[in-house]
Every structure is written in C-alpha cells, then in structure tokens.
Design a protein around this motif. Sequence first.
Motif, PDB file in Angstrom:
ATOM      1  N   LEU A  99       0.851  -1.187   0.000  1.00  0.00           N
ATOM      2  CA  LEU A  99       0.000   0.000   0.000  1.00  0.00           C
ATOM      3  C   LEU A  99       0.889   1.241   0.000  1.00  0.00           C
ATOM      4  O   LEU A  99       1.752   1.394   0.866  1.00  0.00           O
ATOM      5  CB  LEU A  99      -0.924   0.001   1.218  1.00  0.00           C
ATOM      6  N   ILE A 100       0.661   2.122  -0.976  1.00  0.00           N
ATOM      7  CA  ILE A 100       1.540   3.274  -1.179  1.00  0.00           C
ATOM      8  C   ILE A 100       0.941   4.524  -0.563  1.00  0.00           C
ATOM      9  O   ILE A 100      -0.259   4.798  -0.689  1.00  0.00           O
ATOM     10  CB  ILE A 100       1.771   3.487  -2.693  1.00  0.00           C
ATOM     11  N   ALA A 101       1.778   5.323   0.075  1.00  0.00           N
ATOM     12  CA  ALA A 101       1.353   6.581   0.677  1.00  0.00           C
ATOM     13  C   ALA A 101       1.058   7.619  -0.399  1.00  0.00           C
ATOM     14  O   ALA A 101       1.541   7.527  -1.536  1.00  0.00           O
ATOM     15  CB  ALA A 101       2.427   7.104   1.622  1.00  0.00           C
ATOM     16  N   ASP A 102       0.295   8.623  -0.033  1.00  0.00           N
ATOM     17  CA  ASP A 102      -0.145   9.632  -0.997  1.00  0.00           C
ATOM     18  C   ASP A 102       0.984  10.516  -1.513  1.00  0.00           C
ATOM     19  O   ASP A 102       0.835  11.171  -2.542  1.00  0.00           O
ATOM     20  CB  ASP A 102      -1.224  10.527  -0.364  1.00  0.00           C
ATOM     21  N   ASP A 103       2.124  10.569  -0.801  1.00  0.00           N
ATOM     22  CA  ASP A 103       3.186  11.486  -1.206  1.00  0.00           C
ATOM     23  C   ASP A 103       4.122  10.905  -2.259  1.00  0.00           C
ATOM     24  O   ASP A 103       5.099  11.549  -2.649  1.00  0.00           O
ATOM     25  CB  ASP A 103       3.996  11.940   0.011  1.00  0.00           C
ATOM     26  N   VAL A 104       3.840   9.715  -2.740  1.00  0.00           N
ATOM     27  CA  VAL A 104       4.657   9.101  -3.793  1.00  0.00           C
ATOM     28  C   VAL A 104       4.032   9.415  -5.144  1.00  0.00           C
ATOM     29  O   VAL A 104       2.836   9.219  -5.345  1.00  0.00           O
ATOM     30  CB  VAL A 104       4.755   7.570  -3.599  1.00  0.00           C
ATOM     31  N   SER A 105       4.829   9.897  -6.089  1.00  0.00           N
ATOM     32  CA  SER A 105       4.291  10.316  -7.382  1.00  0.00           C
ATOM     33  C   SER A 105       3.885   9.120  -8.239  1.00  0.00           C
ATOM     34  O   SER A 105       4.492   8.050  -8.172  1.00  0.00           O
ATOM     35  CB  SER A 105       5.310  11.161  -8.136  1.00  0.00           C
ATOM     36  N   SER A 106       2.879   9.322  -9.060  1.00  0.00           N
ATOM     37  CA  SER A 106       2.441   8.269  -9.981  1.00  0.00           C
ATOM     38  C   SER A 106       3.541   7.885 -10.969  1.00  0.00           C
ATOM     39  O   SER A 106       3.741   6.690 -11.241  1.00  0.00           O
ATOM     40  CB  SER A 106       1.177   8.717 -10.718  1.00  0.00           C
ATOM     41  N   PRO A 107       4.289   8.855 -11.556  1.00  0.00           N
ATOM     42  CA  PRO A 107       5.380   8.464 -12.457  1.00  0.00           C
ATOM     43  C   PRO A 107       6.418   7.566 -11.783  1.00  0.00           C
ATOM     44  O   PRO A 107       6.930   6.632 -12.406  1.00  0.00           O
ATOM     45  CB  PRO A 107       5.977   9.804 -12.878  1.00  0.00           C
ATOM     46  N   SER A 108       6.738   7.833 -10.509  1.00  0.00           N
ATOM     47  CA  SER A 108       7.695   6.983  -9.813  1.00  0.00           C
ATOM     48  C   SER A 108       7.185   5.550  -9.705  1.00  0.00           C
ATOM     49  O   SER A 108       7.939   4.594  -9.882  1.00  0.00           O
ATOM     50  CB  SER A 108       7.968   7.539  -8.411  1.00  0.00           C
ATOM     51  N   LEU A 109       5.890   5.410  -9.437  1.00  0.00           N
ATOM     52  CA  LEU A 109       5.304   4.081  -9.293  1.00  0.00           C
ATOM     53  C   LEU A 109       5.222   3.349 -10.622  1.00  0.00           C
ATOM     54  O   LEU A 109       5.537   2.162 -10.716  1.00  0.00           O
ATOM     55  CB  LEU A 109       3.908   4.202  -8.673  1.00  0.00           C
ATOM     56  N   ILE A 110       4.783   4.051 -11.655  1.00  0.00           N
ATOM     57  CA  ILE A 110       4.660   3.415 -12.968  1.00  0.00           C
ATOM     58  C   ILE A 110       6.031   2.959 -13.459  1.00  0.00           C
ATOM     59  O   ILE A 110       6.173   1.884 -14.048  1.00  0.00           O
ATOM     60  CB  ILE A 110       3.987   4.369 -13.964  1.00  0.00           C
ATOM     61  N   SER A 111       7.062   3.762 -13.200  1.00  0.00           N
ATOM     62  CA  SER A 111       8.417   3.387 -13.600  1.00  0.00           C
ATOM     63  C   SER A 111       8.870   2.115 -12.905  1.00  0.00           C
ATOM     64  O   SER A 111       9.587   1.296 -13.492  1.00  0.00           O
ATOM     65  CB  SER A 111       9.396   4.520 -13.286  1.00  0.00           C
ATOM     66  N   ALA A 112       8.445   1.919 -11.653  1.00  0.00           N
ATOM     67  CA  ALA A 112       8.919   0.793 -10.853  1.00  0.00           C
ATOM     68  C   ALA A 112       8.118  -0.484 -11.076  1.00  0.00           C
ATOM     69  O   ALA A 112       8.525  -1.550 -10.607  1.00  0.00           O
ATOM     70  CB  ALA A 112       8.891   1.167  -9.371  1.00  0.00           C
ATOM     71  N   CYS A 113       6.967  -0.381 -11.774  1.00  0.00           N
ATOM     72  CA  CYS A 113       6.082  -1.539 -11.938  1.00  0.00           C
ATOM     73  C   CYS A 113       6.052  -2.022 -13.385  1.00  0.00           C
ATOM     74  O   CYS A 113       6.434  -1.292 -14.303  1.00  0.00           O
ATOM     75  CB  CYS A 113       4.675  -1.185 -11.454  1.00  0.00           C
ATOM     76  N   ASP A 114       5.593  -3.244 -13.565  1.00  0.00           N
ATOM     77  CA  ASP A 114       5.580  -3.860 -14.891  1.00  0.00           C
ATOM     78  C   ASP A 114       4.269  -3.651 -15.634  1.00  0.00           C
ATOM     79  O   ASP A 114       4.246  -3.630 -16.863  1.00  0.00           O
ATOM     80  CB  ASP A 114       5.822  -5.373 -14.761  1.00  0.00           C
ATOM     81  N   VAL A 115       3.169  -3.535 -14.898  1.00  0.00           N
ATOM     82  CA  VAL A 115       1.834  -3.449 -15.477  1.00  0.00           C
ATOM     83  C   VAL A 115       1.028  -2.411 -14.702  1.00  0.00           C
ATOM     84  O   VAL A 115       1.193  -2.272 -13.486  1.00  0.00           O
ATOM     85  CB  VAL A 115       1.095  -4.808 -15.400  1.00  0.00           C
ATOM     86  N   VAL A 116       0.152  -1.693 -15.403  1.00  0.00           N
ATOM     87  CA  VAL A 116      -0.737  -0.733 -14.757  1.00  0.00           C
ATOM     88  C   VAL A 116      -2.175  -1.219 -14.892  1.00  0.00           C
ATOM     89  O   VAL A 116      -2.620  -1.567 -15.989  1.00  0.00           O
ATOM     90  CB  VAL A 116      -0.601   0.671 -15.385  1.00  0.00           C
ATOM     91  N   VAL A 117      -2.897  -1.239 -13.773  1.00  0.00           N
ATOM     92  CA  VAL A 117      -4.321  -1.576 -13.760  1.00  0.00           C
ATOM     93  C   VAL A 117      -5.076  -0.342 -13.286  1.00  0.00           C
ATOM     94  O   VAL A 117      -4.771   0.217 -12.231  1.00  0.00           O
ATOM     95  CB  VAL A 117      -4.626  -2.766 -12.826  1.00  0.00           C
ATOM     96  N   ASP A 118      -6.056   0.070 -14.062  1.00  0.00           N
ATOM     97  CA  ASP A 118      -6.809   1.277 -13.748  1.00  0.00           C
ATOM     98  C   ASP A 118      -8.185   1.143 -14.398  1.00  0.00           C
ATOM     99  O   ASP A 118      -8.355   0.376 -15.350  1.00  0.00           O
ATOM    100  CB  ASP A 118      -6.064   2.502 -14.294  1.00  0.00           C
ATOM    101  N   ILE A 119      -9.139   1.890 -13.892  1.00  0.00           N
ATOM    102  CA  ILE A 119     -10.488   1.777 -14.436  1.00  0.00           C
ATOM    103  C   ILE A 119     -10.920   3.029 -15.187  1.00  0.00           C
ATOM    104  O   ILE A 119     -11.497   2.950 -16.253  1.00  0.00           O
ATOM    105  CB  ILE A 119     -11.501   1.461 -13.313  1.00  0.00           C
TER     106      ILE A 119
END
Length: 211
Positions: A99-119
């Motif tokens: 579970l990620i805190a609100d102060d982490v940017s979306s670009p940082s997370l997308i860069s670190a992950c392999d797949v994005v799931v969103d609705i």
Amino acid sequence: GGNARVWGSARFNDAWVPRLYAEASPITLPPHAAGVKRRVLFFVPKWQNLVDRQATMQLIAALGANANIQLVVRGHLRAEAATLEPAERAILERGNVVLIADDVSSPSLISACDVVVDIDSSIAFDAVLLGKPYVRPKYLQDASVSTIWDQLGGAHQTDSLEATVNLLSSDTFVPAPRDGAFDDVVFGGTGATVLARYRDGLREIALQRRV
C-alpha cells in the motif's frame, strides 16, 4: 458541432512523457517474494464514476492473494473520491499487497512496476506511451460507459475477476494493440512539434472566423 474541436491533450505526448518520467524520483519497493512473475500497479478508482466498489475490492483481494503477483496499490490523488473504509484497508494489509502513501508520485510508481491496472483515469495513457501493458477491468464499471479504449484499443479489457487474475499472472504479457489513429485522437499527434500543431490549429480556426 462546429463550435468544438477535440485534439487530445498535449500533456500525454511521446516526447513529453519520457522527459517527465526522467525527472521522477525513484522509489524502492519491497523485493519480490519467491515465485512472483511481475509487479502490478493498481490505481484505486473514483467510486462515483459508476464503478462497482465491492467487485473492485474483491479483485484487489484476489490479486493480493495470488503468489505470482506483487500488487502495488495507490489511492486516487483526489482522496475524497476514492476513500477506503477500515474493512477495505484491511484487505490491503495482507498477502502480496504493498500500500503506497499519498506522497509518492504516480510516475515513480509506474516506472517501478511492470503493469498498470486502472479503471477510469487518464494516467493510463502514460503506461501506453511508455510501452507498459495497461489492463482495464471493464466489468468493474457500468456497461453504459463507453471509452476511447473501446473505440481504438490500447487496453486489455477483461470481463471478470477470473479473467483479470489469469491475465495478470500469465507467463507472457505484452501491451494491447491500438488503432493507428490512437495517437492523433488522444495525444494530438506524435513528436516534439505537438504544441506547434495546437498553435497552427488555433490560427486556422481564427482565420476561418474572419472569413
């Protein structure tokens, strides 16, 4: 009809997005557990966008319990639109869930992950431009909702919890194909001259109005 022109968004552009992501601060996520195939980033949706809240939490629980996935969950930046009840947060505190805190940017997370799931968020366009698979569990949103993903592709749209889990835990996984018109419709075109195209389009409209 003659009073509106839709050119997409200059924010989502193949020249701009890589520059934005190059400036994003790297994030260190927990190491994969044994057997994990990929790191999946799940953006919690805005509930008022005709999203089935119960089914969404069931999907998060199922993905978090899957040994082939490390599930990284990020709440929506508009926190009031995607709040979680205590029982829902408890789902995020077990299994392979980070579970990620609100102060982490979306670009940082997308860069670190392999797949994005969103609705139902425009952040999915970043994944498309970066060449990362994007999964949109279509069944979580009311059937009356029609999106650009329905018209021009670009998303793996699943129709059930089982189909979504199977897709995200599959051995091979590549981005979904998209129509050749996708970039022009969504991003206003490709390349570093995208702002010039917006400028020229505005000039064209101004000249037409003078005639």
